[in-house]
Design a protein around this motif. Structure first.
Motif, PDB file in Angstrom:
ATOM      1  N   ILE A   1       6.747   3.985   3.728  1.00 53.50           N
ATOM      2  CA  ILE A   1       5.935   4.003   4.855  1.00 53.50           C
ATOM      3  C   ILE A   1       6.626   4.103   6.108  1.00 53.50           C
ATOM      4  O   ILE A   1       6.102   4.553   7.291  1.00 53.50           O
TER       5      ILE A   1
ATOM      6  N   ASN B   1       0.811  -1.378  -0.031  1.00 52.04           N
ATOM      7  CA  ASN B   1       0.030   0.109  -0.084  1.00 52.04           C
ATOM      8  C   ASN B   1       0.910   1.325  -0.079  1.00 52.04           C
ATOM      9  O   ASN B   1       0.496   2.105  -0.569  1.00 52.04           O
ATOM     10  N   TYR B   2       2.019   1.383   0.660  1.00 54.28           N
ATOM     11  CA  TYR B   2       2.688   2.663   1.035  1.00 54.28           C
ATOM     12  C   TYR B   2       4.140   2.346   0.487  1.00 54.28           C
ATOM     13  O   TYR B   2       4.541   3.424   0.783  1.00 54.28           O
TER      14      TYR B   2
ATOM     15  N   HIS C   1       0.273   7.347  -1.892  1.00 49.57           N
ATOM     16  CA  HIS C   1      -0.970   6.524  -1.779  1.00 49.57           C
ATOM     17  C   HIS C   1      -2.181   7.559  -2.184  1.00 49.57           C
ATOM     18  O   HIS C   1      -2.997   7.059  -2.886  1.00 49.57           O
ATOM     19  N   GLU C   2      -2.207   8.442  -1.285  1.00 52.68           N
ATOM     20  CA  GLU C   2      -3.461   9.456  -1.605  1.00 52.68           C
ATOM     21  C   GLU C   2      -3.382  10.119  -2.852  1.00 52.68           C
ATOM     22  O   GLU C   2      -4.662  10.080  -3.553  1.00 52.68           O
TER      23      GLU C   2
ATOM     24  N   GLU D   1       1.986   7.282   2.574  1.00 51.09           N
ATOM     25  CA  GLU D   1       0.725   7.694   2.766  1.00 51.09           C
ATOM     26  C   GLU D   1       0.377   8.869   1.647  1.00 51.09           C
ATOM     27  O   GLU D   1      -0.580   8.612   1.229  1.00 51.09           O
TER      28      GLU D   1
ATOM     29  N   SER E   1       5.526  11.385   2.353  1.00 43.84           N
ATOM     30  CA  SER E   1       5.422   9.922   2.933  1.00 43.84           C
ATOM     31  C   SER E   1       4.879   8.976   2.026  1.00 43.84           C
ATOM     32  O   SER E   1       4.086   9.421   1.001  1.00 43.84           O
TER      33      SER E   1
END
Ligand code: SF4
Length: 587
Positions: free
Chosen positions: A250, A245-246, A283-284, A280, A278
């Motif tokens: 991460i 995911n990251y 990912h966003e 995250e 980051s």
């Protein structure tokens, strides 16, 4: 390359069990004069796919490159994903050894395939940006070849030059065996690219097929179920696997929370804006641009760096305004070196710096630390992303002194600008963990045969991530055994073809660990002692470095880590030299 000839050799019996790092190390140890000039004819450039490359073992397609490093003056191995290891594994090549040096201004490439090894003159490949180069090679050769090589920095013999590899889609040259300046070694041989085509070749066959297959399944299960290495989503559709995911990024928020994120040229362990660059945040951005641009969006997470990687920690960072690919991948180390350590928190500026490194053929860790030296030396302001981009772009201009410097590494630039705080060990820049806050990784930086290198003994797994329960408090100073164990196991993994990130799962899951061992033993048809295999590799590397002139006095961190306190915990690196020397006391 001195007489432009190629020859095939059968694998000598003494190298039967060796591949990847173990084989590049053995060949450099056995055949290269330790005191030779790294950029002249006596040095060799060795390429070796990991043992299991080309097989269906999960995440086993890593490629090692090795030689004597122009950056450290010692032995060097660096590894990466990409397409080349699987291609070479299927062709049945355990290693390519490039030796000698041509007396010419021409540039060449090496093309290998089924029963084929040719040196071809490719002057038109030299001097190109690497995005254009991989596109051109993709047009010139069928079957989506594996491509590795050196860019402008390596062709100019500069010390931050890495070895690039093309990604699976052949859209980005960002699969880097970056460290140690090995791009310059390849450049010294007048080689731009090594092109591999496995068309017509078969998958390598394990000697004990059953053992291999059982091991492969057990390892795949362990990787898929672990919260670090596992699948994208859980049963409820929530994000599950951290890496998928990251990505490696991460770590940005985690290491920042721990107070060990080097910031402003290793002056603080915490950066207020770290979250903006980051994993995250990436990912966003991917989710946002995918939603906005639909089929036209190119951003991705959960992207594999080589065929068959089930952990898939890589990503494609999109431009925010178009959704098109900006750079792939943006790793934690790169987001740190080109971002937080420079106090740059604009994600697109960081992505652009990374894209420039990929295009020029630069190691992002060394390039980022070099930019930090320009900032320390007062030539650019900390936090000024556009100025850092402008400085890096100078490298395209062969006549620009700044352009040469920015590709020459932190040590050269720091000393040139009168900087007294230069974060290097054995000439190589430190990665993204401040050793004052996390002492075990400091012991690895100090003692690694490779110069400062986190991957050579990743104690962070035990000190911060709590793999196998939190086994080692990062503030403790008795870290020799921990670092040595990680260094030995890593040397084994770097030889198997597996990505070192399988460690997160196999350290927590005995079935996964045994499965991994079974794949190696099943492939070779013999039992290998994991720890001894790794220690043997380390011993060869240590011996080479000793013969090159290194002593345990070189196994030290720069003075400022011992004297300057690191906020927010206000700690210094106080592991005593006697503890550091225990890592290699019997080698
Ligand atoms: S986990 Fe990441 S770095 Fe490792 S092989 Fe897979 S994609 Fe590459």
């Amino acid at each position: 390359m001195s007489d432009m000839s190629t020859k095939w050799e059968d694998l000598p019996k003494k190298y039967e069990t060796l591949a990847g790092r173990a084989l590049t190390t053995a060949i450099v140890h056995d055949e290269v004069e330790p005191t030779c000039h790294p950029l002249r004819e006596k040095n060799k450039f060795v390429i070796s796919p990991g043992l299991l490359a080309g097989t269906p073992a999960p995440s086993s397609g890593r490629l090692s490159v090795g030689g004597k490093s122009p950056l450290t003056g010692g032995i060097k191995e660096a590894n990466a994903g990409g397409l080349t290891a699987t291609r070479l594994g299927k062709i049945g090549i355990r290693a390519i050894v490039i030796e000698g040096m041509p007396d010419t201004d021409d540039w060449y490439s090496i093309v290998v395939g089924k029963e084929k090894a040719e040196i071809v003159k490719t002057n038109d490949y030299a001097g190109m940006g690497l995005y254009d180069l991989i596109e051109k090679i993709g047009e010139d050769y069928d079957h989506r070849p594996g491509i590795i090589g050196c860019g402008i920095a390596g062709q100019r013999l500069l010390k931050s030059a890495g070895i690039f590899g093309n990604n699976i889609e052949n859209t980005d040259p960002g699969r880097y065996a970056g460290r140690g300046g090995l791009g310059a070694v390849l450049g010294s041989k007048r080689i731009v690219a090594i092109i591999s085509d496995d068309h017509g070749c078969d998958t390598p066959k394990p000697k004990d097929e059953d053992k291999f297959t059982e091991g492969r399944k057990a390892l795949a299960k362990a990787l898929n179920n672990h919260p670090v290495t596992g699948r994208l989503e859980d049963e409820e559709g929530n994000p599950y696997g951290g890496l998928k995911n990251y990505g490696t990024n991460i770590l940005m928020n985690i290491i920042n929370e721990a107070g060990g994120l080097p910031t402003r040229g290793f002056k603080s362990g915490r950066f207020d804006h770290a979250a903006k660059v980051s994993g995250e945040a990436v990912h966003e951005l991917v989710d946002k641009t995918n939603k906005k641009f639909g089929d036209k969006a190119e951003g991705k997470y959960g992207h594999p760096c080589h065929p068959g990687c089930v952990m898939a920690c890589s990503n494609i960072v999109p431009y925010e305004d178009t959704g098109k690919a900006h750079v792939s991948p943006l790793e934690y180390e790169s987001a740190w070196a080109l971002g937080t350590n420079l106090e740059i928190s604009d994600l697109q500026d960081v992505a652009e710096l990374n894209r420039l490194c990929n295009d020029l053929g630069l190691d992002t860790i060394e390039a980022g630390n070099t930019l930090a030296m320009l900032m320390e030396g007062g030539m650019i302001d900390y936090g000024d992303g556009p100025a850092a981009i402008k400085a890096l772009k100078q490298a395209y201009d062969a006549s620009s002194p700044l352009g040469r410097l920015v590709c020459s590494g932190a040590k050269v630039v720091g000393e040139t600008l009168g900087v007294s705080r230069i974060p290097v060990v054995k000439g190589q820049s430190l990665p993204a963990y401040d050793p004052r806050a996390i002492r075990g990784i400091g012991v690895t930086y100090a003692t690694s045969t490779m110069g400062a290198d986190h991957t050579s003994g990743y104690t962070i797994a035990a000190e911060i991530l709590g793999v196998k329960g939190k086994v080692s408090d990062p503030r403790e100073i008795e870290k020799a055994e921990l670092s040595r164990n990680f260094q030995a196991t890593t040397a084994y993994i770097d030889s198997s073809g597996y990505c070192v990130f399988i460690a997160f799962a196999i350290l927590d899951d005995d079935d996964g660990f045994n499965g991994m061992v079974d794949t190696v033993n099943g492939f070779l048809g013999k039992e290998i002692d994991v720890a001894q295999y790794g220690l043997d590799v380390l011993e060869m590397e240590r011996n080479f470095n000793k013969a090159a002139g290194f002593t345990n006095k070189d196994d030290r961190l720069p003075e400022f880590f011992h004297t300057e306190q690191l906020p927010p915990h206000n700690v210094t690196f106080d592991v005593p030299p006697e503890e550091i020397d225990k890592v290699y006391e019997d080698m």
